[in-house]
Design a protein around this motif. Structure first.
Motif, mmCIF file in Angstrom:
data_model
loop_
_atom_site.group_PDB
_atom_site.id
_atom_site.type_symbol
_atom_site.label_atom_id
_atom_site.label_comp_id
_atom_site.label_asym_id
_atom_site.label_seq_id
_atom_site.Cartn_x
_atom_site.Cartn_y
_atom_site.Cartn_z
ATOM 1 N N LEU A 1 -24.801 15.697 -7.679
ATOM 2 C CA LEU A 1 -24.135 16.378 -8.805
ATOM 3 C C LEU A 1 -25.137 17.248 -9.553
ATOM 4 O O LEU A 1 -24.785 18.330 -10.044
ATOM 5 C CB LEU A 1 -23.514 15.347 -9.752
ATOM 6 C CG LEU A 1 -22.223 14.709 -9.230
ATOM 7 C CD1 LEU A 1 -21.853 13.491 -10.067
ATOM 8 C CD2 LEU A 1 -21.071 15.720 -9.224
ATOM 9 N N GLU A 2 -26.361 16.782 -9.622
ATOM 10 C CA GLU A 2 -27.362 17.560 -10.339
ATOM 11 C C GLU A 2 -27.826 18.780 -9.532
ATOM 12 O O GLU A 2 -27.983 19.867 -10.066
ATOM 13 C CB GLU A 2 -28.563 16.662 -10.670
ATOM 14 C CG GLU A 2 -29.478 17.288 -11.716
ATOM 15 C CD GLU A 2 -30.699 16.417 -11.991
ATOM 16 O OE1 GLU A 2 -30.532 15.181 -12.080
ATOM 17 O OE2 GLU A 2 -31.808 16.978 -12.085
ATOM 18 N N PRO B 1 -18.144 22.556 -7.281
ATOM 19 C CA PRO B 1 -17.227 21.833 -8.161
ATOM 20 C C PRO B 1 -16.931 20.454 -7.548
ATOM 21 O O PRO B 1 -17.064 20.269 -6.343
ATOM 22 C CB PRO B 1 -15.971 22.695 -8.163
ATOM 23 C CG PRO B 1 -16.010 23.441 -6.871
ATOM 24 C CD PRO B 1 -17.473 23.644 -6.546
ATOM 25 N N SER B 2 -16.605 19.486 -8.390
ATOM 26 C CA SER B 2 -16.277 18.146 -7.876
ATOM 27 C C SER B 2 -15.484 17.385 -8.924
ATOM 28 O O SER B 2 -15.722 17.529 -10.131
ATOM 29 C CB SER B 2 -17.562 17.385 -7.556
ATOM 30 O OG SER B 2 -17.270 16.012 -7.327
ATOM 31 N N ARG C 1 -17.406 15.403 -11.531
ATOM 32 C CA ARG C 1 -18.005 16.000 -12.725
ATOM 33 C C ARG C 1 -17.212 15.684 -13.996
ATOM 34 O O ARG C 1 -17.733 15.800 -15.105
ATOM 35 C CB ARG C 1 -18.135 17.515 -12.562
ATOM 36 C CG ARG C 1 -19.089 17.906 -11.436
ATOM 37 C CD ARG C 1 -19.458 19.380 -11.467
ATOM 38 N NE ARG C 1 -20.146 19.769 -10.233
ATOM 39 C CZ ARG C 1 -21.436 19.563 -10.006
ATOM 40 N NH1 ARG C 1 -22.201 18.990 -10.905
ATOM 41 N NH2 ARG C 1 -21.974 19.935 -8.856
ATOM 42 N N GLN D 1 -21.185 9.645 -16.773
ATOM 43 C CA GLN D 1 -22.169 9.260 -15.768
ATOM 44 C C GLN D 1 -22.100 7.769 -15.400
ATOM 45 O O GLN D 1 -22.280 7.394 -14.242
ATOM 46 C CB GLN D 1 -23.575 9.612 -16.266
ATOM 47 C CG GLN D 1 -24.506 9.945 -15.115
ATOM 48 C CD GLN D 1 -25.871 10.379 -15.600
ATOM 49 O OE1 GLN D 1 -26.354 9.976 -16.640
ATOM 50 N NE2 GLN D 1 -26.522 11.221 -14.817
ATOM 51 N N ILE E 1 -19.693 6.805 -12.591
ATOM 52 C CA ILE E 1 -19.884 7.302 -11.226
ATOM 53 C C ILE E 1 -20.493 6.193 -10.386
ATOM 54 O O ILE E 1 -21.674 5.882 -10.491
ATOM 55 C CB ILE E 1 -20.758 8.570 -11.233
ATOM 56 C CG1 ILE E 1 -19.988 9.678 -11.954
ATOM 57 C CG2 ILE E 1 -21.105 8.988 -9.804
ATOM 58 C CD1 ILE E 1 -20.782 10.936 -12.163
ATOM 59 N N ASP F 1 -12.209 15.749 -2.122
ATOM 60 C CA ASP F 1 -13.369 16.315 -2.819
ATOM 61 C C ASP F 1 -14.535 16.529 -1.837
ATOM 62 O O ASP F 1 -15.031 15.578 -1.218
ATOM 63 C CB ASP F 1 -13.783 15.343 -3.934
ATOM 64 C CG ASP F 1 -14.811 15.947 -4.872
ATOM 65 O OD1 ASP F 1 -14.402 16.621 -5.834
ATOM 66 O OD2 ASP F 1 -16.026 15.751 -4.628
#
Lengths: 322, 322
Positions: free
Chosen positions: A207-208, A213-214, A217, A221, A224, A237
């Motif tokens: 993600l970082e 896109p996801s 997001r 945090q 996740i 996704d």
């Protein structure tokens, strides 16, 4: 409520100690689970308080089953559990540090014999007696849960090694100088990638680093985790799918290395990560085959355990008693 | 000249097939080598011409020992040799490709039973019967020669796996996407670093990348091999020492992974690279201990075989017969 049994056949207690929860049950000789339940491992900073709660949970059901005299023994699967000494030694994922004389503590409390082994060794016994490995003499059991455990059967017997600690495949290094494992301080172990914890860390990294896109997001945090990645991937996704592909690629290299060690007929996978099905199994198989030298290719089956999670752990642990 | 023996005790032939040379000998039951010699493997592009030369070399000595009737059988150690099928399959370091029915070819020529195994399995048997592993039930034998071979003993028995090919530790991947192995096409295997071939490649890489002076720079590129690196290191050459340190570091990671698989009492190293002594053993031990999780630390001995190279191979192969 203990299920009714006929006669007075001996019974066994099976206990599976995990980093988060402990499962326990009373089992008969043919693998019927008469009673089972679970409790938190994590809340017990002291092993004695853990054993007290375990006893209090089991005691009424032992009485109902005919009293302790009918129980032949207690089989325990635990991380870093040692078959030879009955101890748990330096288990990174448990709240108790150092060397814990678990077998003795249980025997003192319950007044019947206790046999300890590695949790994944117990799972391997369960698969060999009641699951996907029935009839196999050479297979490897890999549990993909909070951590990565393993039990190795060769020539029809569990490999314990000279000290009882064989089969810690989760701690083998797949990527030297790779991701830090908080529990062991080592870098790049299989467990730091191919566990629920590893999938969460991979998700945070992806993600970082990725601009994609996801659905992930949108989540805070803390939410996740491997389940969130699974749910996102099920909805198509792309980033979530890449997380499983990456995990599978690393797992596949590890499995190939294990195959080139003991040349098993099959590898049995078990645990939460297997719920991702082909999203993780397909890249795992591809990566394993690509890593194997020719003589091993297209020979080794990767199977997913079909035992119910709680049942397998309890059955495997109880199998130590028979 | 066959050494004199008393009586008519049965004898065995031991044959060790390596990528470069093949060693063979006639051995009695207590491990006396009555006769031994060697020949080139590499010059025989056709396996039948190899077996013809082998027969012609052995025949006069079989006659001198009392004829073929006195020989109980032939034990053969060969890369990718299969105990179950008597074949050599897809051996990357041998001149014969595909599946070679070596056992049958030898039996047809010599008219006595032949038993085949992996060359390193044979070496492990030799160490267990006559060498550093006497009395051990759990150990791993690693041969560091042109390639890297291995034989794994657990619970007192060689691990053959479901198909007879267990113990190909040289092909396990230590550095994913690392150095290409010309024979297998795989990248980053132990053998591509911790073999004589690997040391040569590391030397060429280090000479190109490092600005350091080195005795090796005076040599033509074709003469830079593991022996040249050894000689330079013995004279205090810093770059040559770094080459062994690098090799030892990678070997140590691999050994730690193997320990976390089968938890052996010892790892027995054998072959040319061990001649570098502490220059390679010290970094190997350090790297192994640094890679192991706590429960395995300071337990596993790394031993160097004290059998003479030719003897060990022949004794190990002959041990298959008894």
């Amino acid at each position: 409520m203990v299920k009714k049994t006929q006669g007075v056949e001996p019974l066994a207690i099976g206990i599976d100690i995990g980093g988060t929860n402990t499962k326990f049950g009373i089992v008969d000789e043919v693998g019927n689970i008469l009673f089972s339940n679970d409790m938190s491992t994590r809340v017990h900073k002291d092993v004695n308080s853990f054993i007290d709660e375990l006893y209090n949970n089991l005691h009424p059901f032992i009485e109902q089953a005919g009293g302790i005299g009918r129980i032949k023994g207690i089989g325990v699967g635990a991380p870093n559990g040692n078959y030879y000494t009955g101890t748990i030694e330096y288990a990174p994922n448990l709240p108790w540090k150092g060397i814990i004389p678990l077998g003795k503590l249980i025997e003192d409390k319950f007044k019947i014999p206790a046999i300890i082994t590695n949790d994944a060794n117990a799972a391997a016994l369960g698969e060999m007696m009641y699951g996907a490995a029935q009839g196999m003499k050479d297979f490897i059991m890999i549990t993909l849960g909070t951590g990565v455990g393993s039990g190795i059967v060769a020539n029809g017997h569990l490999i314990y090694g000279h000290d009882g600690f064989a089969g810690e495949l989760g701690h083998t290094i797949i990527i030297p100088d790779g991701r830090l494992h908080e529990g062991t301080g080592k870098k790049g172990s299989l467990e730091s990638y191919a566990s629920a914890t590893g999938v969460r860390l991979t998700a945070l990294e992806f993600l970082e680093k990725s601009p994609k896109p996801s659905l992930l997001r949108a989540l805070p945090q803390d939410s996740i985790d491997s389940k969130a990645v699974h749910d996102a991937a099920m909805e198509g996704d792309e980033l979530a799918k890449e997380i499983f592909e990456y995990t599978g690629k690393i797992l596949g290299i590890a499995l190939a290395n294990f195959v080139m060690f003991s040349s098993p007929e099959a590898i049995i996978l078990f645990g939460g990560l297997t719920k991702a099905g082909d999203m993780i199994l397909k890249p795992t198989r591809e990566s394993m085959e690509n890593t194997l030298i020719q003589v091993f290719q297209n020979k080794v089956r990767i199977l997913v355990s079909h035992l119910k999670s709680a049942d397998a752990a309890i059955l495997g642990a109880s199998a130590l008693v028979w």
